[in-house]
Design a protein around this motif. Sequence first.
Motif, PDB file in Angstrom:
ATOM      1  N   LYS A 201    -147.462  38.003 -51.404  1.00 27.00           N
ATOM      2  CA  LYS A 201    -146.429  36.987 -51.358  1.00 27.00           C
ATOM      3  C   LYS A 201    -146.072  38.241 -51.120  1.00 27.00           C
ATOM      4  N   SER A 202    -145.830  39.897 -51.699  1.00 26.57           N
ATOM      5  CA  SER A 202    -144.712  40.515 -51.536  1.00 26.57           C
ATOM      6  C   SER A 202    -144.802  40.926 -50.206  1.00 26.57           C
ATOM      7  N   ARG A 203    -145.699  40.584 -49.033  1.00 32.02           N
ATOM      8  CA  ARG A 203    -144.529  40.537 -48.001  1.00 32.02           C
ATOM      9  C   ARG A 203    -144.010  39.783 -47.603  1.00 32.02           C
ATOM     10  N   ILE A 204    -144.502  38.074 -48.016  1.00 31.20           N
ATOM     11  CA  ILE A 204    -143.184  37.308 -47.964  1.00 31.20           C
ATOM     12  C   ILE A 204    -141.990  37.252 -48.303  1.00 31.20           C
ATOM     13  N   GLU A 205    -141.992  37.822 -49.391  1.00 33.88           N
ATOM     14  CA  GLU A 205    -140.412  37.906 -50.350  1.00 33.88           C
ATOM     15  C   GLU A 205    -139.884  38.925 -49.102  1.00 33.88           C
ATOM     16  N   ARG A 206    -140.938  39.722 -48.704  1.00 31.50           N
ATOM     17  CA  ARG A 206    -139.533  40.526 -47.870  1.00 31.50           C
ATOM     18  C   ARG A 206    -139.527  40.214 -46.782  1.00 31.50           C
ATOM     19  N   LEU A 207    -140.126  39.489 -46.228  1.00 32.87           N
ATOM     20  CA  LEU A 207    -139.882  38.607 -44.377  1.00 32.87           C
ATOM     21  C   LEU A 207    -138.404  37.624 -45.378  1.00 32.87           C
ATOM     22  N   GLU A 387    -138.775  46.328 -38.710  1.00 33.88           N
ATOM     23  CA  GLU A 387    -138.602  45.563 -38.953  1.00 33.88           C
ATOM     24  C   GLU A 387    -138.155  43.893 -38.365  1.00 33.88           C
ATOM     25  N   VAL A 388    -138.971  43.014 -39.070  1.00 37.15           N
ATOM     26  CA  VAL A 388    -139.135  42.005 -38.095  1.00 37.15           C
ATOM     27  C   VAL A 388    -137.595  41.065 -39.340  1.00 37.15           C
ATOM     28  N   TYR A 389    -137.215  40.946 -38.254  1.00 41.42           N
ATOM     29  CA  TYR A 389    -135.493  39.428 -38.869  1.00 41.42           C
ATOM     30  C   TYR A 389    -136.466  37.970 -39.377  1.00 41.42           C
ATOM     31  N   ILE A 390    -135.710  37.685 -39.784  1.00 41.92           N
ATOM     32  CA  ILE A 390    -136.224  35.929 -40.031  1.00 41.92           C
ATOM     33  C   ILE A 390    -134.737  35.066 -40.099  1.00 41.92           C
ATOM     34  N   THR A 391    -134.693  34.701 -38.611  1.00 47.90           N
ATOM     35  CA  THR A 391    -133.476  33.915 -38.179  1.00 47.90           C
ATOM     36  C   THR A 391    -133.423  32.928 -38.637  1.00 47.90           C
ATOM     37  N   ASN A 392    -134.522  32.266 -38.745  1.00 51.55           N
ATOM     38  CA  ASN A 392    -134.803  30.736 -38.277  1.00 51.55           C
ATOM     39  C   ASN A 392    -134.886  29.708 -39.629  1.00 51.55           C
ATOM     40  N   ILE A 393    -134.322  29.259 -39.546  1.00 48.12           N
ATOM     41  CA  ILE A 393    -134.305  28.568 -41.108  1.00 48.12           C
ATOM     42  C   ILE A 393    -135.549  27.340 -41.047  1.00 48.12           C
ATOM     43  N   ARG A 394    -136.290  27.514 -40.555  1.00 49.99           N
ATOM     44  CA  ARG A 394    -137.766  26.108 -40.329  1.00 49.99           C
ATOM     45  C   ARG A 394    -138.167  27.575 -41.088  1.00 49.99           C
ATOM     46  N   THR A 397    -137.611  27.464 -44.806  1.00 47.96           N
ATOM     47  CA  THR A 397    -137.744  27.132 -45.468  1.00 47.96           C
ATOM     48  C   THR A 397    -139.681  27.174 -45.367  1.00 47.96           C
ATOM     49  N   ALA A 398    -140.759  27.619 -44.466  1.00 45.31           N
ATOM     50  CA  ALA A 398    -142.313  27.475 -44.255  1.00 45.31           C
ATOM     51  C   ALA A 398    -141.969  28.896 -45.112  1.00 45.31           C
ATOM     52  N   LEU A 399    -142.050  30.333 -45.269  1.00 44.37           N
ATOM     53  CA  LEU A 399    -141.797  31.288 -45.946  1.00 44.37           C
ATOM     54  C   LEU A 399    -142.244  30.436 -47.304  1.00 44.37           C
ATOM     55  N   GLU A 400    -140.963  30.033 -47.992  1.00 41.08           N
ATOM     56  CA  GLU A 400    -140.859  29.591 -49.780  1.00 41.08           C
ATOM     57  C   GLU A 400    -142.503  28.954 -50.068  1.00 41.08           C
ATOM     58  N   ASP A 401    -142.240  27.775 -49.050  1.00 43.62           N
ATOM     59  CA  ASP A 401    -143.642  26.798 -49.192  1.00 43.62           C
ATOM     60  C   ASP A 401    -144.694  28.307 -49.753  1.00 43.62           C
ATOM     61  N   ALA A 402    -145.238  28.573 -48.264  1.00 41.69           N
ATOM     62  CA  ALA A 402    -146.251  29.504 -49.177  1.00 41.69           C
ATOM     63  C   ALA A 402    -146.177  30.080 -49.802  1.00 41.69           C
ATOM     64  N   LYS A 403    -144.948  30.541 -50.583  1.00 43.25           N
ATOM     65  CA  LYS A 403    -144.870  31.347 -51.288  1.00 43.25           C
ATOM     66  C   LYS A 403    -145.103  31.349 -53.163  1.00 43.25           C
ATOM     67  N   GLU A 431    -150.980  26.981 -43.757  1.00 47.45           N
ATOM     68  CA  GLU A 431    -150.612  26.303 -43.327  1.00 47.45           C
ATOM     69  C   GLU A 431    -149.048  25.649 -43.047  1.00 47.45           C
ATOM     70  N   SER A 432    -148.489  26.911 -44.386  1.00 53.31           N
ATOM     71  CA  SER A 432    -147.199  26.812 -44.055  1.00 53.31           C
ATOM     72  C   SER A 432    -146.920  27.805 -43.108  1.00 53.31           C
ATOM     73  N   LEU A 433    -147.948  28.870 -43.490  1.00 54.17           N
ATOM     74  CA  LEU A 433    -147.463  29.543 -42.575  1.00 54.17           C
ATOM     75  C   LEU A 433    -147.825  29.812 -41.053  1.00 54.17           C
TER      76      LEU A 433
END
Length: 457
Positions: A201-207, A387-394, A397-403, A431-433
Motif C-alpha cells: 500500500k505504501s508503494r502505491i501511495e508513493r506512486l 523515480e517513476v512519475y505517474i502522469t496518466n490520469i487513468r 485512478t487505477a492506483l487509487e482503486d487498488a489502494k 486487477e486494478s493494477l
Amino acid sequence: MADTIAAIATAMTASGIGIIRMSGPESRKIVQKVYRSKGGRKQIEKEPSHTIHYGFIYDGEEEIDEVLVMLMDGPKSYTGEDTVEIDCHGGVLAMKRVLETVIKYGARPAEPGEYTKRAFLNGRIDLSQAEAVIDVINAKNEYALKSSLNQLKGSVQKVIREIRERIIYQIAYIESALDDPEHISIDGYGEALEKEVSVQKSRIERLLETAGEGKMMKEGIKTVIVGKPNAGKSSLMNLLVGEERAIVTDIAGTTRDILEETIVLHGISLRMIDTAGIRDTEDRVEQIGVGRAKEYAKDADLILYVVDSSIPLDENDEEIISMLEDKKAVILLNKTDLETVVSEESLRMRMNHPVIPVSAKEEQGIDVLEKQIKDMFFEGELSFNDEVYITNIRHKTALEDAKKSLELVENSIAMQMPEDFFSIDLMNAYESLGSIIGESVGEDLVNEIFSKFCTGK
Ligand code: GDP
C-alpha cells in the motif's frame, strides 16, 4: 489480424521526406507489386529483412515517386508484424499518391493508433508503454518528454508488476492453504499478510504522490496573474510569453473565452490564464476586478501577485493578500525601476511567500522568478534516475482503486474475518493494477485508448 494496414506516418505538410508505413502479412507482397529498382530487376520481396532499397513506386506503368524502401520483418518491428516503410518525397501529393497505390494493391487504410495497438496486441509493449507513445508525441516540455520516455522504456510497468507479484503470491498462499489445510497452516497468517499489505500500500501511495507533479509536468502548472489595475500584469505576462506565443488554447464553456497560453521555462510548462486580457462584460473598458481574479485563483496551482512598488498598497491589495494565505504564490514587486514606496521587507513581513523585485519595463528579475518556480514545484532539479512519475490520469485512478482494495483487506484482517474475504479484495487490487499495464482490461478501453493516436502511429 490477417489484413495489412497502411498510413502516412509523417505530418501531412510539405517536408523533406514523407513516410508511408505498411504493417501486416501482405506487406512484402504488396511492395513487390508497386516497387521497381533502377535496373528493374530486383525482386524486393526476396530481399533480406532490415535492408533498405532505392527505387521507384509504380502504379502499373505510371511512375509515382522516387523512394527508399525499408523491409522489417516481424517480430523485430514496431508492430511485431512484417513491416515495410516507404520513404518518398515529403510533398502532400506524393505521400497521398504512394499511399493510394499501396491501398490499391491490397493494403487497407490504418485507423488512428492502429500500429501501436498492434504492438500492444502482439505483446511487444504493454498498455502503459503504448500510452507513453502518445505522451511522447504530445510532450510539451523537456520533463514531460523525459518522463514519457521512461514510461515507454517500462518504468511504470516494472513497479506495477512487482506489486502485483507480491499480491498474487498472497492470494495463491490463501487459496492453497484453504485447499490443503493439513499441509499449509494459516494460523497467524493475518499478521504476516497485514505487514505485506501495508508495504505494498505504501508503494502505491508513493506512486500516487508523484501524480500531482506528474500532472503538472505533463500539462503544465496552472498559473494566474493577479494584482490591482495598472500594477503591470499585462506587461509581465507579455514579457513571460515573449516570443513563445506559440501555444494558445481557447477554453470553451466559460461566459467568455479565456486565453490560456503555455510558456516553457527551463523545461517546465506554465499554463498562464490571461486574466489581464479579460474585460468586463458590460463593455466597461476596465481591468478584471479582483473578485473575478479570485475565481480563477481558486483552482490555480500558482498565483503570481503583482504589486506596484511605486504606490502604496490599497484595498485591492489587501483583498488579494487575504486570499493568498493558503496558496502557492510568488509576489512580484514590480516597477522597481521607479522610486519605490513599498519595500520587499514590508511584504515579507505580511506574507509567507517569496518576494521577488522585478521590472517589467526593464525586463529585470524574470530569471529569479523562473528559478523560484522550479524550486517551488520540483525542488530544484528533477531526477529521473529512479523515480517513476505517474502522469496518466487513468493510471492514477487505477492506483487509487487498488489502494482502496488493500484498505479493505486491512479492515478484514482487523475484524478477523475468514481468509477467503482477504482474497476477494486482494484480487480486486491485483486487477486494478493490471488495468494499468493492459492485463485484464476490456476491449472497449483498449479501443478508447488507441483512438487518441493520430493515424500512422
Ligand atoms: P495591468 O493593468 O496590471 O495589466 O498593468 P499594465 O501591464 O497594463 O501596466 C500598466 C502601466 O504600467 C503601463 O503604462 C506600463 O507601461 C507600466 N509598467 C508596467 N510595468 C512597469 C515597470 O516595471 N516599470 C515602469 N516604470 N512601468 C511599468
